[in-house]
Motif scaffolding. Structure first.
Motif, PDB file in Angstrom:
ATOM      1  N   GLU A 192      -0.227 123.926  83.637  1.00 21.71           N
ATOM      2  CA  GLU A 192      -0.383 123.821  82.188  1.00 21.71           C
ATOM      3  C   GLU A 192       0.760 124.503  81.449  1.00 21.71           C
ATOM      4  O   GLU A 192       1.146 124.094  80.346  1.00 21.71           O
ATOM      5  CB  GLU A 192      -1.714 124.447  81.757  1.00 21.71           C
ATOM      6  CG  GLU A 192      -2.938 123.615  82.149  1.00 21.71           C
ATOM      7  CD  GLU A 192      -4.250 124.346  81.890  1.00 21.71           C
ATOM      8  OE1 GLU A 192      -4.204 125.447  81.272  1.00 21.71           O
ATOM      9  OE2 GLU A 192      -5.307 123.839  82.309  1.00 21.71           O
ATOM     10  N   LEU A 193       1.333 125.535  82.055  1.00 18.10           N
ATOM     11  CA  LEU A 193       2.443 126.260  81.433  1.00 18.10           C
ATOM     12  C   LEU A 193       3.790 125.606  81.712  1.00 18.10           C
ATOM     13  O   LEU A 193       4.665 125.560  80.844  1.00 18.10           O
ATOM     14  CB  LEU A 193       2.470 127.708  81.954  1.00 18.10           C
ATOM     15  CG  LEU A 193       1.251 128.583  81.618  1.00 18.10           C
ATOM     16  CD1 LEU A 193       1.354 129.921  82.331  1.00 18.10           C
ATOM     17  CD2 LEU A 193       1.144 128.783  80.109  1.00 18.10           C
ATOM     18  N   VAL A 194       3.965 125.052  82.915  1.00 16.57           N
ATOM     19  CA  VAL A 194       5.261 124.520  83.349  1.00 16.57           C
ATOM     20  C   VAL A 194       5.428 123.034  83.018  1.00 16.57           C
ATOM     21  O   VAL A 194       6.534 122.557  82.807  1.00 16.57           O
ATOM     22  CB  VAL A 194       5.439 124.761  84.870  1.00 16.57           C
ATOM     23  CG1 VAL A 194       6.756 124.182  85.374  1.00 16.57           C
ATOM     24  CG2 VAL A 194       5.368 126.256  85.187  1.00 16.57           C
ATOM     25  N   HIS A 195       4.329 122.280  82.980  1.00 13.21           N
ATOM     26  CA  HIS A 195       4.345 120.815  82.763  1.00 13.21           C
ATOM     27  C   HIS A 195       5.231 120.100  83.786  1.00 13.21           C
ATOM     28  O   HIS A 195       6.205 119.430  83.434  1.00 13.21           O
ATOM     29  CB  HIS A 195       4.831 120.477  81.339  1.00 13.21           C
ATOM     30  CG  HIS A 195       4.048 121.150  80.256  1.00 13.21           C
ATOM     31  ND1 HIS A 195       2.734 120.842  79.991  1.00 13.21           N
ATOM     32  CD2 HIS A 195       4.398 122.143  79.388  1.00 13.21           C
ATOM     33  CE1 HIS A 195       2.296 121.601  78.994  1.00 13.21           C
ATOM     34  NE2 HIS A 195       3.286 122.398  78.608  1.00 13.21           N
ATOM     35  N   PRO A 196       4.904 120.242  85.084  1.00 21.06           N
ATOM     36  CA  PRO A 196       5.741 119.631  86.124  1.00 21.06           C
ATOM     37  C   PRO A 196       5.485 118.137  86.258  1.00 21.06           C
ATOM     38  O   PRO A 196       4.503 117.605  85.738  1.00 21.06           O
ATOM     39  CB  PRO A 196       5.276 120.369  87.381  1.00 21.06           C
ATOM     40  CG  PRO A 196       3.820 120.611  87.110  1.00 21.06           C
ATOM     41  CD  PRO A 196       3.721 120.907  85.635  1.00 21.06           C
ATOM     42  N   ASP A 197       6.383 117.478  87.023  1.00 22.78           N
ATOM     43  CA  ASP A 197       6.193 116.052  87.310  1.00 22.78           C
ATOM     44  C   ASP A 197       4.998 115.846  88.238  1.00 22.78           C
ATOM     45  O   ASP A 197       4.333 114.814  88.187  1.00 22.78           O
ATOM     46  CB  ASP A 197       7.456 115.466  87.957  1.00 22.78           C
ATOM     47  CG  ASP A 197       8.640 115.457  86.993  1.00 22.78           C
ATOM     48  OD1 ASP A 197       8.400 115.431  85.763  1.00 22.78           O
ATOM     49  OD2 ASP A 197       9.790 115.501  87.471  1.00 22.78           O
ATOM     50  N   ARG A 198       4.750 116.810  89.112  1.00 23.16           N
ATOM     51  CA  ARG A 198       3.607 116.672  90.025  1.00 23.16           C
ATOM     52  C   ARG A 198       3.047 118.048  90.401  1.00 23.16           C
ATOM     53  O   ARG A 198       3.743 119.060  90.301  1.00 23.16           O
ATOM     54  CB  ARG A 198       3.991 115.894  91.281  1.00 23.16           C
ATOM     55  CG  ARG A 198       5.071 116.531  92.125  1.00 23.16           C
ATOM     56  CD  ARG A 198       5.329 115.720  93.372  1.00 23.16           C
ATOM     57  NE  ARG A 198       6.332 116.351  94.234  1.00 23.16           N
ATOM     58  CZ  ARG A 198       6.471 116.106  95.515  1.00 23.16           C
ATOM     59  NH1 ARG A 198       5.665 115.240  96.105  1.00 23.16           N
ATOM     60  NH2 ARG A 198       7.408 116.709  96.233  1.00 23.16           N
ATOM     61  N   ILE A 199       1.792 118.023  90.812  1.00 20.08           N
ATOM     62  CA  ILE A 199       1.092 119.230  91.244  1.00 20.08           C
ATOM     63  C   ILE A 199       0.704 119.029  92.709  1.00 20.08           C
ATOM     64  O   ILE A 199       0.080 118.018  93.054  1.00 20.08           O
ATOM     65  CB  ILE A 199      -0.181 119.469  90.401  1.00 20.08           C
ATOM     66  CG1 ILE A 199       0.171 119.541  88.914  1.00 20.08           C
ATOM     67  CG2 ILE A 199      -0.888 120.736  90.842  1.00 20.08           C
ATOM     68  CD1 ILE A 199      -1.052 119.519  88.009  1.00 20.08           C
ATOM     69  N   VAL A 200       1.073 119.973  93.569  1.00 17.00           N
ATOM     70  CA  VAL A 200       0.804 119.828  95.011  1.00 17.00           C
ATOM     71  C   VAL A 200      -0.028 121.012  95.500  1.00 17.00           C
ATOM     72  O   VAL A 200       0.473 122.131  95.623  1.00 17.00           O
ATOM     73  CB  VAL A 200       2.113 119.744  95.823  1.00 17.00           C
ATOM     74  CG1 VAL A 200       1.799 119.472  97.301  1.00 17.00           C
ATOM     75  CG2 VAL A 200       3.040 118.679  95.261  1.00 17.00           C
TER      76      VAL A 200
END
Length: 366
Positions: free
Chosen positions: A57-65
């Motif tokens: 939620e803080l970083v807003h990455p392309d994907r979560i693993v």
């Protein structure tokens, strides 16, 4: 890290139903048949971790693993397995390959589900499997004990020490007790490390109860808890069928409604997976960047270079240093840049022992 937990139990106690619920990568054919699960089904299971989602939620990455553990559904055991009864030899070979045991015990009455052991008795069921594993371990220990006994004449203190540990294990197993109850230290365990003893593996018990008892437990689950307490083992009470139904719902709103109907805050499976992760003596660190926010599995006590190796072996070989932010600090300051500015980003070297929840970035040169 491909660490495995094996789901075991007598036939028709709900092993495959539990496996179906926890695994998103494989579905065992759960049926009312003695040896339905003949080949072990293997599935990778995500470890639930709210910290991963909060970082995302803080970083807003392309994907979560998320990090994962391997769950193995092993064929049902029967009395006499240590002598090859039923699928005994196959069962015992498969269980030897796992790192921890999830032992499913039937704690419900249902005349429509086959049971050859008579009246419901979870303690007796537990003891059937314990006995078969103990007998197999005793066979392994006795063989090495005999070999070591012949070497005592050499007067080698290492041989003498190994002999004493083997003697202790032999006597313990002969009393019908599991090796893990001895709580051997690392040096003592070296005497039996090559035997890969089955009763030395950490265990977690699942009391598979009826729907009415899923929140409160029942007389069967209470009896199992009392028995498990003797070996400092944990018992999780759950209804495997309900858990499978929740897992099979794809829509998040449908899952929420289903759980609300059964007065559940989260699936019991989440707790089971977390406890299994803990049982394997594992912890998690995170990497957080715009490409991905990812959880990584390591053993408790690992130092920074070892932790780096799970990303790539080159990271360990060429390790220079690690940039580390404590999870709570990352949450408080809400970005790597803000943590750096507040002096909460630390530079750690090769001797740093990684803490659960650390957010890390490795510098290396190969």
């Amino acid at each position: 890290m491909a660490l495995k937990a094996g789901i075991v139990g007598l036939p028709n106690v709900g092993k495959s139903t539990l496996f179906n619920a926890v695994s998103s990568s494989a579905k065992a054919q759960a049926s009312n048949y003695r040896f339905c699960t003949i080949e072990p089904n293997v599935g990778l299971v995500d470890v639930p971790d709210d910290r991963l989602n909060k970082l995302a939620e803080l970083v807003h990455p392309d994907r979560i693993v998320p990090t994962q553990i391997e769950i193995v559904d092993i064929a049902g055991l029967v009395k006499g397995a240590s002598k090859g009864e039923g699928l005994g030899n196959k069962f015992l070979a498969n269980i030897r390959e796992v790192d921890a045991i999830v032992h499913v015990v039937r704690c419900f009455e249902d005349e429509n589900i086959l049971r050859e052991e008579g009246a419901i008795d979870p303690v007796s069921d537990k003891e059937i499997i314990d006995t078969e594993l103990q007998l197999k371990d005793l066979d392994s220990v006795e063989r090495k004990f005999s070999r070591t006994e012949k070497l005592l004449r050499t007067a080698d203190p290492k041989i003498k020490a190994e002999y004493e540990i083997l003697k202790l294990c032999k006597e313990h197993l002969e009393k019908g007790k599991n090796i893990r109850e001895l709580d051997l230290n690392k040096i003592e365990k070296s005497a039996i490390a090559d035997l890969f003893l089955l009763t030395d593996k950490p265990v977690l018990y699942v009391a598979n109860v009826d729907e009415a008892s899923m929140h409160t437990g029942n007389k069967f689950s209470e009896a199992l808890k009392k028995s498990a307490a003797a070996e400092n083992a944990l018992v999780i009470v759950m209804n495997n069928s309900i858990e499978q139904q929740i897992a099979e719902l794809d829509n998040a709103e449908d899952k929420a409604m289903f759980m609300e109907e059964y007065h559940m805050n989260e699936p019991a499976l989440n707790k089971l997976i977390r406890y299994t992760y803990s049982l394997l003596n594992l912890q998690t660190y995170f990497t957080a960047g715009v490409q991905e926010v990812r959880a990584w599995t390591i053993h408790n006590g690992w130092k920074a270079p070892q932790a780096a190796s799970v990303i790539h072996t080159d990271f360990e070989k060429g390790f220079i240093k690690a940039e580390v932010i404590a999870y709570d600090d990352y949450l408080k300051y809400q970005s790597e840049a803000a943590c750096r500015e507040a002096g909460k980003l630390r530079i750690e070297g090769k001797e740093y022992v990684v803490k659960d929840g650390d957010v890390m970035h490795f510098r290396f040169n190969v």
